[in-house]
Design a protein around this motif. Structure first.
Motif, short mmCIF file in Angstrom:
data_model
loop_
_atom_site.label_atom_id
_atom_site.label_comp_id
_atom_site.label_asym_id
_atom_site.label_seq_id
_atom_site.Cartn_x
_atom_site.Cartn_y
_atom_site.Cartn_z
N PRO A 1 47.98 22.07 27.16
CA PRO A 1 49.04 22.79 26.45
C PRO A 1 49.55 23.96 27.29
O PRO A 1 48.75 24.73 27.84
N GLY A 2 50.86 24.06 27.44
CA GLY A 2 51.44 25.09 28.28
C GLY A 2 51.58 24.68 29.74
O GLY A 2 52.16 25.41 30.54
N GLY A 3 51.04 23.50 30.08
CA GLY A 3 51.15 23.00 31.44
C GLY A 3 52.57 22.58 31.79
O GLY A 3 53.39 22.33 30.90
N ILE A 4 52.88 22.49 33.08
CA ILE A 4 54.23 22.27 33.57
C ILE A 4 54.34 20.92 34.28
O ILE A 4 53.50 20.58 35.12
N LEU A 5 55.40 20.17 33.96
CA LEU A 5 55.79 18.96 34.70
C LEU A 5 57.04 19.30 35.50
O LEU A 5 58.05 19.74 34.94
N PHE A 6 56.98 19.12 36.82
CA PHE A 6 58.06 19.45 37.75
C PHE A 6 58.63 18.13 38.26
O PHE A 6 57.95 17.37 38.93
N VAL A 7 59.91 17.85 37.92
CA VAL A 7 60.53 16.57 38.29
C VAL A 7 61.64 16.79 39.32
O VAL A 7 61.97 17.92 39.67
N GLY A 8 62.20 15.69 39.79
CA GLY A 8 63.22 15.76 40.84
C GLY A 8 64.59 16.15 40.33
O GLY A 8 64.86 16.18 39.12
N MET B 1 67.28 6.15 49.78
CA MET B 1 66.24 5.40 49.08
C MET B 1 65.21 6.33 48.44
O MET B 1 64.69 6.04 47.36
N THR B 2 64.85 7.40 49.13
CA THR B 2 63.77 8.32 48.73
C THR B 2 62.50 7.56 48.35
O THR B 2 61.85 7.89 47.37
N ILE B 3 62.19 6.53 49.11
CA ILE B 3 60.94 5.80 48.93
C ILE B 3 60.08 6.09 50.14
O ILE B 3 60.44 5.75 51.26
N ASN B 4 58.90 6.70 49.92
CA ASN B 4 58.02 7.08 51.03
C ASN B 4 58.73 7.93 52.06
O ASN B 4 58.41 7.90 53.24
N VAL B 5 59.73 8.64 51.62
CA VAL B 5 60.43 9.58 52.49
C VAL B 5 60.53 10.89 51.72
O VAL B 5 61.02 10.93 50.61
N SER B 6 60.05 11.94 52.31
CA SER B 6 60.07 13.22 51.63
C SER B 6 60.28 14.30 52.67
O SER B 6 60.36 14.03 53.86
N GLU B 7 60.41 15.52 52.20
CA GLU B 7 60.55 16.66 53.09
C GLU B 7 59.81 17.83 52.47
O GLU B 7 59.65 17.91 51.26
N PHE B 8 59.37 18.74 53.31
CA PHE B 8 58.80 19.98 52.81
C PHE B 8 59.90 20.82 52.16
O PHE B 8 61.02 20.89 52.66
N TRP B 9 59.58 21.42 51.05
CA TRP B 9 60.53 22.31 50.35
C TRP B 9 61.83 21.59 50.00
O TRP B 9 62.91 22.16 50.07
N ARG B 10 61.74 20.33 49.58
CA ARG B 10 62.96 19.62 49.18
C ARG B 10 63.55 20.32 47.96
O ARG B 10 62.85 20.53 46.97
N ASN B 11 64.83 20.66 47.99
CA ASN B 11 65.49 21.51 46.99
C ASN B 11 64.77 22.87 46.94
O ASN B 11 64.08 23.19 45.97
N PRO B 12 64.92 23.67 47.99
CA PRO B 12 64.12 24.91 48.14
C PRO B 12 64.17 25.85 46.96
O PRO B 12 63.15 26.48 46.64
N ASN B 13 65.31 25.95 46.30
CA ASN B 13 65.39 26.92 45.20
C ASN B 13 64.48 26.56 44.04
O ASN B 13 64.00 27.42 43.31
#
Length: 259
Positions: free
Chosen positions: A227-234, A66-78
């Motif tokens: 400008p130059g800012g980063i969006l980090f998505v899943g 579901m990944t709803i209100n469930v997360s982990e530290f360093w999810r996808n570590p790379n």
């Protein structure tokens, strides 16, 4: 009968977890859960629900799906390593005072991950670090900063030792990180956004919205970035035709605002 089975499952899940699956795209949810249910060998959602309330690992797998209100530290570590080694150092060469936002932060794992990385880069104290979510319960858990052993399984050993206090099977986040984050409630679809962010992290949330909602949000996120800012998505949220949002690919799952 199949629809009744799924609708009853939605009700039971809400009663058991407070997660309201009816608020999300039904076809997508049903497909994802049917795949998991079938993989585990259950013919009905009723049987699957009974099993997952008795089997902790099965329940965690359901929550992961579901990944709803469930997360982990360093999810996808790379991906976090790319942020830590490439993008944040680049930003800090331009300015030591960063403005960072963890959108749909859930129970706090992602903003705390950001805080640890920023602290290692000796930038946390000067960074404005905002974390928002629509769920009051999730925000309360994030502020408490107490996590299961499962949540920390991808945390690098040196970070685990430095930023957590272990108490049996739970881990308490360091107070210095709690003090560094501004948690607040926010509805991404209806609320206005602040502006001039260097970095916005919004991961594993967009997949649950309709295409119209995604289109609106990508425009809002782009307008909130400097400008130059980063969006980090899943890892399942590639943006197609990012140029229409004034964004361009910077790395896998990272997009930079043009200008």
């Amino acid at each position: 009968m199949e629809d009744k089975d799924f609708l009853l499952f939605i009700k039971k899940v809400k009663d058991y977890t407070s997660i309201d699956l009816a608020q999300y795209k039904e076809a997508q949810m049903k497909r994802r859960l049917t795949t998991l249910r079938t993989k585990k060998g259950y013919d009905t959602f009723a049987a699957f629900f009974d099993a997952m309330t008795k089997d902790k690992n099965l329940f965690y797998e359901f929550l992961d799906r579901m990944t709803i209100n469930v997360s982990e530290f360093w999810r996808n570590p790379n991906r976090w390593e790319v942020l830590e080694r490439t993008f944040l150092p680049q930003m800090l060469r331009s300015s030591r005072r960063l403005k960072v936002w963890s959108a749909a932060c859930s129970t706090g794992e992602e903003p705390y991950t950001l805080a640890m990385i920023l602290n290692e880069l000796k930038a946390l104290q000067e960074t404005y670090l905002l974390a928002t979510d629509i769920d009051d319960g999730a925000i309360a858990k994030a502020k408490a900063g107490v996590y299961s052993d499962r949540s920390v399984r991808d945390v690098p050993a040196n970070y685990l030792k430095k930023y957590y206090r272990q108490d049996n099977l739970t881990y308490h986040i360091a107070d210095e990180l709690k003090r560094a984050i501004r948690f607040q409630k926010q509805n991404l679809l209806t609320d206005t956004f602040d502006t001039q962010f260097d970095l916005i992290v919004c991961r594993n949330v967009m997949i649950y919205f309709t295409e119209e909602a995604k289109h609106l949000l990508y425009h809002k996120f782009a307008n909130a970035l400097k400008p130059g800012g980063i969006l980090f998505v899943g890892s399942t949220e590639q943006i197609f035709s990012p140029g229409q949002y004034q964004l361009e690919p910077a790395e896998t799952f990272f997009y930079m605002k043009k200008g």
